[in-house]
Design an enzyme around this catalytic site. Structure first.
Site, short mmCIF file in Angstrom:
data_model
loop_
_atom_site.label_atom_id
_atom_site.label_comp_id
_atom_site.label_asym_id
_atom_site.label_seq_id
_atom_site.Cartn_x
_atom_site.Cartn_y
_atom_site.Cartn_z
N LYS A 176 12.45 57.17 33.53
CA LYS A 176 13.77 56.51 33.56
C LYS A 176 13.74 55.27 32.67
O LYS A 176 14.68 55.00 31.93
CB LYS A 176 14.15 56.15 35.00
CG LYS A 176 14.53 57.40 35.81
CD LYS A 176 14.64 57.19 37.30
CE LYS A 176 14.80 58.56 37.97
NZ LYS A 176 14.84 58.51 39.42
N GLN A 203 13.92 54.50 44.09
CA GLN A 203 13.26 55.79 43.93
C GLN A 203 12.90 56.34 45.30
O GLN A 203 12.30 55.66 46.13
CB GLN A 203 12.00 55.62 43.04
CG GLN A 203 11.32 56.93 42.67
CD GLN A 203 12.18 57.84 41.79
OE1 GLN A 203 13.04 57.38 41.04
NE2 GLN A 203 11.95 59.14 41.89
N ASP A 220 22.88 56.74 41.39
CA ASP A 220 22.35 58.02 41.88
C ASP A 220 23.45 58.89 42.50
O ASP A 220 23.28 60.10 42.66
CB ASP A 220 21.31 57.76 42.98
CG ASP A 220 19.87 57.83 42.48
OD1 ASP A 220 19.61 58.63 41.56
OD2 ASP A 220 19.03 57.09 43.02
N1 GUN Z 1 13.37 61.10 43.79
C1 GUN Z 1 13.40 62.31 43.21
N2 GUN Z 1 14.55 62.47 42.51
C2 GUN Z 1 15.24 61.32 42.65
C3 GUN Z 1 16.50 60.87 42.16
O1 GUN Z 1 17.23 61.57 41.45
N3 GUN Z 1 16.87 59.62 42.53
C4 GUN Z 1 16.10 58.83 43.32
N4 GUN Z 1 16.56 57.63 43.64
N5 GUN Z 1 14.94 59.23 43.80
C5 GUN Z 1 14.51 60.46 43.47
#
Ligand code: GUN
Length: 280
Positions: free
Chosen positions: A52, A96, A119
Site C-alpha cells: 500500500k 490493517q 476501506d
Molecule cells: N487485511 C486484508 N485485506 C485487508 C483490506 O483490504 N483492508 C484492511 N484494512 N485490512 C485487510
C-alpha cells in the site's frame, strides 16, 4: 478459449490515471494523505502494508505509517484513530486487519470517520451502498466492477451469481452488481443446488475461500468467471477458488490467479484515497 481479463494491466492503467489526477490536485494546492495503522507484526499484513505504501509513493499520495506493538490496547488504538479523524491533513485512515484478539475489530471499524473510511468497512459506508447513496465501497468488489467495465462486459440485465457472503467481498459485490442493473443471486455454504444456480450465471463471481472448488461443471459456456480467491496449492503455487485450467476452455472471459482481481484491490484503495481528498 476465454478472453483473459488482465488485472495487472487494468490496475496499472488506473494507477497511471490517478497519478495524473494527484499531480493536478497538488498543483492546485491539495495533497492527499493516507494513514495506515498496523498493530503487531503479522508477516502477511507487513507485506500488504508495504504494498500500500509503494502504491501511494507511485501515485504521489503521502502515506503515514503507524506500526504499533502487539500489546497496544483498544483504547490506545481508538485514541490514535480519534486524533487522525480530527487531523485535516489526513484524508484516509486504514487499520490493517486482522487486529490482535484483545482488540474488537468491530469497534475499530466504527471508530473511523466514514469520510476517511477508504476501506469502505464502516457500517455507514455499507449502509450507503445498500441504499444507493454516496460512500466508500470495499476495494475488492469495486475492483471487480472495474475489471468488468474496462473489459466491456455488460452487467445490465445479466444473471450475476456471487458465491460467498462475506462483509468485505460477497455482500458488497452483490450490491454493486445490483447497482449496475444485474439480476443478482447470492450463494453460500447452505445454498441448495449451487451447481444449477451457477450454471445459469452470465457473470459468476467466486469468493468462497476454497482452493480450486469451481470446475467446469459449475460454468455455463461463454460465461464470465471472476475468481476472488487466492491460495497456495499443494505445490506451493498460487491458485484461486476456480480450477482455472478446467474452466478457461469453456468460459467467455476469466480472471487468472495471480494477476486478476488481486492487483485491483490496491488500485481501488488508491482511488478511494483520492476521492477522500477531493470530497473532504
Ligand atoms: N487485511 C486484508 N485485506 C485487508 C483490506 O483490504 N483492508 C484492511 N484494512 N485490512 C485487510
Amino acid at each position: 478459449m476465454a478472453k483473459i481479463i488482465d488485472g495487472k494491466k487494468i490496475s496499472a492503467e488506473i494507477k497511471e490515471e490517478l497519478k495524473i489526477k494527484v499531480q493536478k490536485l497538488k498543483e492546485e494546492g491539495t495533497e492527499i494523505c493516507l494513514a495506515v495503522i498496523q498493530v503487531g507484526n503479522d508477516p502477511a499484513s507487513t507485506v500488504y502494508v508495504g504494498n500500500k505504501k509503494k502504491a501511494c509513493d507511485f501515485i504521489g499520495i503521502k502515506s503515514l505509517a503507524y506500526e504499533l506493538p502487539e500489546e497496544t490496547t483498544e483504547e490506545e488504538l481508538i485514541s490514535l484513530i480519534d486524533k487522525l479523524n480530527k487531523d485535516d491533513s489526513v484524508n484516509g485512515i486504514l487499520v490493517q486487519l486482522p487486529v490482535p484478539k484483545h482488540i474488537s475489530e468491530d469497534k475499530i471499524i466504527k471508530a473511523i470517520d466514514p469520510k476517511k473510511d477508504v476501506d469502505g468497512f464502516h457500517p455507514a459506508s455499507v449502509g450507503a451502498l445498500s441504499i444507493g447513496q454516496k460512500g466508500f465501497v470495499s476495494c475488492t468488489p469495486a475492483g471487480v466492477i472495474q475489471l468488468l467495465k474496462r473489459s466491456n462486459i455488460e452487467i445490465e440485465g445479466k444473471n450475476c451469481v456471487v458465491i460467498g457472503r462475506s462483509n468485505i467481498v460477497g455482500k458488497p459485490m452483490s450490491m454493486l452488481l445490483l447497482r449496475e442493473n444485474g439480476t443478482v443471486t447470492i450463494c453460500h455454504s447452505k445454498t441448495k443446488n449451487i451447481k444449477d444456480i451457477c450454471k445459469q450465471a452470465d457473470i459468476l463471481v467466486v469468493a468462497i475461500g476454497k482452493p480450486k472448488m469451481i470446475d467446469s461443471s459449475y460454468v455455463k459456456e461463454g460465461a464470465t468467471v471472476i475468481d476472488v480467491g487466492i491460495h497456495r496449492d499443494e505445490n506451493n503455487k498460487l491458485c484461486g477458488d476456480v480450477l482455472y485450467e478446467d474452466v478457461e476452455p469453456i468460459a467467455g472471459a476469466i480472471t487468472p490467479v495471480p494477476g486478476g482481481v488481486g492487483p485491483m484491490t490496491i488500485a481501488m484503495l488508491m482511488n478511494n484515497c483520492v476521492e477522500a481528498g477531493i470530497n473532504k
